[in-house]
Design an enzyme around this catalytic site. Structure first.
Site, PDB file in Angstrom:
ATOM      1  N   ALA A   3      -8.260   1.911   6.138  1.00 29.32           N
ATOM      2  CA  ALA A   3      -7.383   2.928   5.551  1.00 29.32           C
ATOM      3  C   ALA A   3      -8.067   4.282   5.372  1.00 29.32           C
ATOM      4  O   ALA A   3      -7.610   5.300   5.916  1.00 29.32           O
ATOM      5  CB  ALA A   3      -6.865   2.413   4.206  1.00 29.32           C
ATOM      6  N   ALA A   4      -9.149   4.307   4.612  1.00 24.50           N
ATOM      7  CA  ALA A   4      -9.771   5.594   4.290  1.00 24.50           C
ATOM      8  C   ALA A   4     -10.435   6.199   5.522  1.00 24.50           C
ATOM      9  O   ALA A   4     -10.244   7.382   5.828  1.00 24.50           O
ATOM     10  CB  ALA A   4     -10.793   5.406   3.165  1.00 24.50           C
ATOM     11  N   ARG A  22      -6.523  15.864  14.134  1.00 28.97           N
ATOM     12  CA  ARG A  22      -5.312  16.704  14.227  1.00 28.97           C
ATOM     13  C   ARG A  22      -5.666  18.185  14.154  1.00 28.97           C
ATOM     14  O   ARG A  22      -4.968  19.019  14.709  1.00 28.97           O
ATOM     15  CB  ARG A  22      -4.361  16.390  13.066  1.00 28.97           C
ATOM     16  CG  ARG A  22      -3.649  15.102  13.284  1.00 28.97           C
ATOM     17  CD  ARG A  22      -2.321  15.039  12.566  1.00 28.97           C
ATOM     18  NE  ARG A  22      -1.685  13.806  12.989  1.00 28.97           N
ATOM     19  CZ  ARG A  22      -1.482  12.757  12.203  1.00 28.97           C
ATOM     20  NH1 ARG A  22      -1.798  12.817  10.932  1.00 28.97           N
ATOM     21  NH2 ARG A  22      -0.939  11.665  12.684  1.00 28.97           N
ATOM     22  N   GLU A  53     -16.846   0.116  13.073  1.00 30.06           N
ATOM     23  CA  GLU A  53     -16.140  -0.892  12.271  1.00 30.06           C
ATOM     24  C   GLU A  53     -16.758  -2.251  12.602  1.00 30.06           C
ATOM     25  O   GLU A  53     -16.827  -2.639  13.764  1.00 30.06           O
ATOM     26  CB  GLU A  53     -14.641  -0.873  12.589  1.00 30.06           C
ATOM     27  CG  GLU A  53     -13.855  -2.073  12.113  1.00 30.06           C
ATOM     28  CD  GLU A  53     -13.978  -2.378  10.618  1.00 30.06           C
ATOM     29  OE1 GLU A  53     -13.811  -1.471   9.799  1.00 30.06           O
ATOM     30  OE2 GLU A  53     -14.297  -3.554  10.284  1.00 30.06           O
ATOM     31  N   CYS A 102      -3.270  -5.270   2.403  1.00 29.32           N
ATOM     32  CA  CYS A 102      -2.226  -5.558   1.417  1.00 29.32           C
ATOM     33  C   CYS A 102      -1.211  -6.564   1.954  1.00 29.32           C
ATOM     34  O   CYS A 102      -0.543  -7.268   1.191  1.00 29.32           O
ATOM     35  CB  CYS A 102      -1.491  -4.283   1.032  1.00 29.32           C
ATOM     36  SG  CYS A 102      -2.570  -2.877   0.745  1.00 29.32           S
ATOM     37  N   VAL A 120     -22.858  -0.906  10.607  1.00 25.72           N
ATOM     38  CA  VAL A 120     -23.892   0.093  10.274  1.00 25.72           C
ATOM     39  C   VAL A 120     -24.845  -0.542   9.262  1.00 25.72           C
ATOM     40  O   VAL A 120     -24.414  -1.115   8.253  1.00 25.72           O
ATOM     41  CB  VAL A 120     -23.250   1.380   9.726  1.00 25.72           C
ATOM     42  CG1 VAL A 120     -24.323   2.349   9.231  1.00 25.72           C
ATOM     43  CG2 VAL A 120     -22.400   2.036  10.809  1.00 25.72           C
ATOM     44  N   ASN A 178      -5.771   5.683   1.368  1.00 20.72           N
ATOM     45  CA  ASN A 178      -5.096   6.483   2.392  1.00 20.72           C
ATOM     46  C   ASN A 178      -5.085   7.962   2.019  1.00 20.72           C
ATOM     47  O   ASN A 178      -5.343   8.825   2.856  1.00 20.72           O
ATOM     48  CB  ASN A 178      -3.665   5.978   2.600  1.00 20.72           C
ATOM     49  CG  ASN A 178      -3.640   4.766   3.506  1.00 20.72           C
ATOM     50  OD1 ASN A 178      -3.822   4.883   4.718  1.00 20.72           O
ATOM     51  ND2 ASN A 178      -3.458   3.583   2.939  1.00 20.72           N
ATOM     52  N   TYR A 184      22.571   5.776 -13.006  1.00 24.08           N
ATOM     53  CA  TYR A 184      23.231   4.600 -13.594  1.00 24.08           C
ATOM     54  C   TYR A 184      24.476   4.230 -12.804  1.00 24.08           C
ATOM     55  O   TYR A 184      25.325   5.082 -12.512  1.00 24.08           O
ATOM     56  CB  TYR A 184      23.636   4.850 -15.054  1.00 24.08           C
ATOM     57  CG  TYR A 184      24.736   3.898 -15.498  1.00 24.08           C
ATOM     58  CD1 TYR A 184      24.468   2.532 -15.578  1.00 24.08           C
ATOM     59  CD2 TYR A 184      26.025   4.341 -15.755  1.00 24.08           C
ATOM     60  CE1 TYR A 184      25.468   1.631 -15.922  1.00 24.08           C
ATOM     61  CE2 TYR A 184      27.037   3.456 -16.105  1.00 24.08           C
ATOM     62  CZ  TYR A 184      26.753   2.092 -16.180  1.00 24.08           C
ATOM     63  OH  TYR A 184      27.740   1.207 -16.503  1.00 24.08           O
TER      64      TYR A 184
HETATM   65  C1  LIG Z   1      -5.240  -9.294  -0.167  1.00 25.88           C
HETATM   66  C2  LIG Z   1      -5.163  -7.846  -0.562  1.00 25.88           C
HETATM   67  C3  LIG Z   1      -3.964  -7.316  -1.004  1.00 25.88           C
HETATM   68  C4  LIG Z   1      -3.893  -5.980  -1.371  1.00 25.88           C
HETATM   69  N1  LIG Z   1      -2.691  -5.482  -1.802  1.00 25.88           N
HETATM   70  C5  LIG Z   1      -2.606  -4.163  -2.129  1.00 25.88           C
HETATM   71  C6  LIG Z   1      -1.368  -3.599  -2.507  1.00 25.88           C
HETATM   72  O1  LIG Z   1      -0.343  -4.290  -2.553  1.00 25.88           O
HETATM   73  N2  LIG Z   1      -1.333  -2.277  -2.817  1.00 25.88           N
HETATM   74  C7  LIG Z   1      -2.445  -1.478  -2.763  1.00 25.88           C
HETATM   75  O2  LIG Z   1      -2.364  -0.268  -3.028  1.00 25.88           O
HETATM   76  N3  LIG Z   1      -3.639  -1.990  -2.385  1.00 25.88           N
HETATM   77  C8  LIG Z   1      -3.735  -3.299  -2.072  1.00 25.88           C
HETATM   78  N4  LIG Z   1      -4.935  -3.823  -1.669  1.00 25.88           N
HETATM   79  C9  LIG Z   1      -6.124  -2.964  -1.647  1.00 25.88           C
HETATM   80  C10 LIG Z   1      -6.223  -2.197  -0.344  1.00 25.88           C
HETATM   81  O3  LIG Z   1      -6.132  -3.073   0.741  1.00 25.88           O
HETATM   82  C11 LIG Z   1      -7.536  -1.464  -0.318  1.00 25.88           C
HETATM   83  O4  LIG Z   1      -7.589  -0.618  -1.432  1.00 25.88           O
HETATM   84  C12 LIG Z   1      -7.703  -0.636   0.945  1.00 25.88           C
HETATM   85  O5  LIG Z   1      -7.709  -1.444   2.069  1.00 25.88           O
HETATM   86  C13 LIG Z   1      -9.015   0.130   0.866  1.00 25.88           C
HETATM   87  O6  LIG Z   1      -9.198   0.842   2.041  1.00 25.88           O
HETATM   88  P1  LIG Z   1     -10.655   1.275   2.470  1.00 25.88           P
HETATM   89  O7  LIG Z   1     -10.512   1.916   3.800  1.00 25.88           O
HETATM   90  O8  LIG Z   1     -11.307   2.014   1.385  1.00 25.88           O
HETATM   91  O9  LIG Z   1     -11.474  -0.080   2.583  1.00 25.88           O
HETATM   92  P2  LIG Z   1     -11.213  -1.350   3.512  1.00 25.88           P
HETATM   93  O10 LIG Z   1      -9.781  -1.520   3.798  1.00 25.88           O
HETATM   94  O11 LIG Z   1     -11.925  -2.482   2.857  1.00 25.88           O
HETATM   95  O12 LIG Z   1     -11.948  -0.960   4.851  1.00 25.88           O
HETATM   96  C14 LIG Z   1     -13.319  -0.831   4.919  1.00 25.88           C
HETATM   97  C15 LIG Z   1     -13.723  -1.234   6.304  1.00 25.88           C
HETATM   98  O13 LIG Z   1     -15.112  -0.979   6.439  1.00 25.88           O
HETATM   99  C16 LIG Z   1     -15.688  -1.993   7.249  1.00 25.88           C
HETATM  100  N5  LIG Z   1     -17.108  -2.005   6.939  1.00 25.88           N
HETATM  101  C17 LIG Z   1     -17.704  -2.338   5.775  1.00 25.88           C
HETATM  102  N6  LIG Z   1     -19.039  -2.208   5.872  1.00 25.88           N
HETATM  103  C18 LIG Z   1     -19.293  -1.777   7.124  1.00 25.88           C
HETATM  104  C19 LIG Z   1     -20.479  -1.442   7.821  1.00 25.88           C
HETATM  105  N7  LIG Z   1     -21.676  -1.529   7.233  1.00 25.88           N
HETATM  106  N8  LIG Z   1     -20.384  -1.038   9.092  1.00 25.88           N
HETATM  107  C20 LIG Z   1     -19.167  -0.930   9.715  1.00 25.88           C
HETATM  108  N9  LIG Z   1     -18.005  -1.240   9.100  1.00 25.88           N
HETATM  109  C21 LIG Z   1     -18.070  -1.643   7.809  1.00 25.88           C
HETATM  110  C22 LIG Z   1     -14.945  -3.247   6.824  1.00 25.88           C
HETATM  111  O14 LIG Z   1     -14.990  -4.218   7.846  1.00 25.88           O
HETATM  112  C23 LIG Z   1     -13.538  -2.726   6.589  1.00 25.88           C
HETATM  113  O15 LIG Z   1     -12.702  -2.886   7.714  1.00 25.88           O
HETATM  114  C24 LIG Z   1      -5.037  -5.164  -1.290  1.00 25.88           C
HETATM  115  C25 LIG Z   1      -6.248  -5.700  -0.843  1.00 25.88           C
HETATM  116  C26 LIG Z   1      -6.319  -7.023  -0.480  1.00 25.88           C
HETATM  117  C27 LIG Z   1      -7.629  -7.573  -0.009  1.00 25.88           C
END
Ligand SMILES: Cc1cc2nc3c(=O)[nH]c(=O)nc-3n(C[C@H](O)[C@H](O)[C@H](O)COP(=O)(O)OP(=O)(O)OC[C@H]3O[C@@H](n4cnc5c(N)ncnc54)[C@H](O)[C@@H]3O)c2cc1C
Length: 496
Positions: free
Chosen positions: A12-13, A23, A36, A46, A84, A311, A432
């Protein structure tokens, strides 16, 4: 020569940052490489519980943008299965391990985005490598769990350890797959994202769909048989299990950041400014579950790992890297979830957060319905409001109820974001019609109730005497003439 942006973390981030930067800056100006360690990019973690539960049939439906899309349409060099292992700020390069092909890659950067998400909390017993024990942090984790559930011998008994929202969603998913599910939680209630008086309602709904809940129980180990998990050992006996799912919470994934000397804040996350620049480290940005952010109500730095923030933060970082201007203003902790048909929403501070932040506050809980009482399908809805005393400013809200409950929290989130008082809120022009709400929406009833002098204090953390001492204009002890729902709450409050 083009500058090079390296993104660590392809979800996401990280990929929001990469796409926004692209863009605004073409490939001749900015080369973008994303590392990744897993097999997927821009997936919805999620959505994992709904894929495991069978509601979403295909894994790939959870992938918003595949690596090929990033390569072909965004000119982003996505390197999957590359982990990484180090960031060298002096040489301005990262070191990555090629998990598929073997070997090591070094890549220089001008700009770096650190977006590696969160790390699940794992006690020692969960690290023992017993087969059949799964986290659900990434889509790879979810895929491994799904494979286990579909392989022979088919698991019949599941134990979910941890009753946060992920544990609750996974318990529901496993029940929907037809497993016998026990959820173990060491606290007093599952669903700790809301106060215990609201979590009780969630626990009841979980039991209603057949989930066994064991609270006040600590897991101490696992047993295995024939190389597979066979039971979860607790301080209150052993629970047979063919599959164990871990939902013990997460902490910011900062191992690489710490080793590289990036600053970490009191909540444990990487410290960033409003534009998502890592504090004091030029050219390095961070976003998502690995950073800490400002809680707009408490004013404290917090770690709130949610996709909605990841996001937005990634987008802010990418816009700024692309030469634009954007800021992330902090969070108020709005979140929604469900257990089968029961919906849960929360925003702002729980009672314990309000205490910790040093607020004096009052809290009220009201019962209402999601639709006009006479309209088919009307079902109970419970709303809790926490308001600062004596200002009446809303500090937090929680809703538990059936259809149309969870997303009502958004109205309260907007009120809270804008610093409204419960008195202001009683006049809110909310929609309402009988199919959608009673003529007094539950949100308005709660605001009105919280605004009644005396009631709020009596239901809150202090007594009616304290209320009088604090100069309350009215302390209610005669409920004659009050609407039934309000009188019930008052009676309850006065009994307490
Ligand atoms: C089961 C579940 C349900 C969820 N439900 C919700 C919800 O309903 N609503 C909501 O707002 N949020 C929800 N979340 C939380 C949401 O998914 C996370 O907040 C979001 O994915 C965070 O995004 P991110 O990019 O910061 O991290 P991540 O999505 O964790 O992505 C980080 C990525 O970095 C990669 N990575 C890590 N270390 C390394 C490295 N050293 N080298 C290369 N790649 C690496 C990982 O493989 C991963 O793909 C949920 C999470 C889970 C697990």
């Amino acid at each position: 020569m083009a500058e090079r942006l390296i993104v660590i973390g392809g979800d996401a981030a990280g990929m929001s940052a990469a796409s926004q930067a692209r863009r605004r800056r073409g490939r001749d100006d900015l080369e973008i490489v994303a590392f990744e360690r897993g097999h997927f990019t821009s997936y919805s973690a999620c959505g994992i519980p709904y894929w495991i539960g069978g509601l979403v049939p295909e894994r790939d439906q959870l992938v918003a943008r595949a690596p090929e899309t990033f390569r072909d349409e965004y000119d982003i060099d996505v390197r999957l299965q590359h982990e990484v292992t180090a960031i060298d700020l002096d040489r301005r390069e990262v070191v990555a391990r090629d998990l598929a092909g073997g070997g090591e890659v070094r890549a220089g950067f001008d700009t770096l985005v650190y977006a590696v998400g969160a790390t699940p909390r794992l006690p020692d017993w969960a690290r023992s490598g017993v087969a059949g024990v799964f986290g659900v942090q990434t889509l790879d984790d979810g895929a491994a769990l799904r494979d286990w559930l579909e392989a022979e011998p088919r698991p019949r008994r599941a134990v979910v350890v941890g009753g946060g929202y992920i544990g609750v969603e996974m318990a529901e998913a496993l029940v929907q797959r037809g497993l016998d599910v026990t959820l173990v939680e060491r606290g007093e209630q599952p669903m700790s994202t809301v106060d215990d008086d609201m979590a009780v309602l969630v626990a009841a709904a979980m039991r209603g769909v057949g989930i066994e809940i064991r609270t006040g129980v600590e897991v101490t180990g696992l047993t295995e048989q024939d190389g597979r998990v066979s039971a979860v050992v607790t301080d209150d006996g052993s629970l047979p299990a063919d599959v164990v799912v871990l939902g013990l919470g997460v902490r910011p994934n900062t191992a690489l950041a710490e080793a590289a000397g990036l600053p970490l804040g009191p909540s444990g996350g990487v410290q960033v400014d409003r534009r998502m620049r890592v504090l004091g480290v030029p050219g390095v940005w961070a976003a998502g579950d690995c950073v800490e952010t400002l809680h707009r109500v408490s004013g404290l730095p917090v770690h709130v790992p949610l996709g909605t923030h990841a996001n937005k933060q990634g987008r802010v970082a990418g816009i700024n890297i692309g030469g634009g201007y954007a800021t992330f203003p902090g969070v108020i902790g709005t979140a929604v979830t469900k257990v089968c048909e029961l919906e849960v929403g929360r925003t702002g501070l729980r009672e314990r957060d309000a205490h910790a932040a040093g607020f004096e506050f009052v809290s009220v809980v009201i019962e209402s319905t999601n639709r006009a009482g006479y309209y088919p399908g009307a079902r109970p809805m419970t709303v809790k409001l926490i308001a600062e005393r004596p200002s009446g400013r809303l500090l937090g809200a929680q809703i538990v109820g059936w259809s149309e409950a969870a997303k009502r929290i958004d109205a309260l989130a907007v009120a809270l974001w804008n610093g409204m008082t419960v008195d202001d809120m009683t006049a809110l022009d909310l929609g309402y019609a009988p199919p959608y709400a009673p003529v007094w929406d539950p949100v308005l009833v709660a605001a009105r109730t919280a605004g009644v002098p005396g009631l709020a204090v009596a239901t809150g953390p202090c007594s009616a005497e304290e209320l009088r001492a604090a100069g309350a204009e009215l302390v209610l002890d005669d409920l004659t003439g009050f609407p039934a729902a309000l009188a019930d709450v008052l009676r309850l409050a006065l009994q307490e």
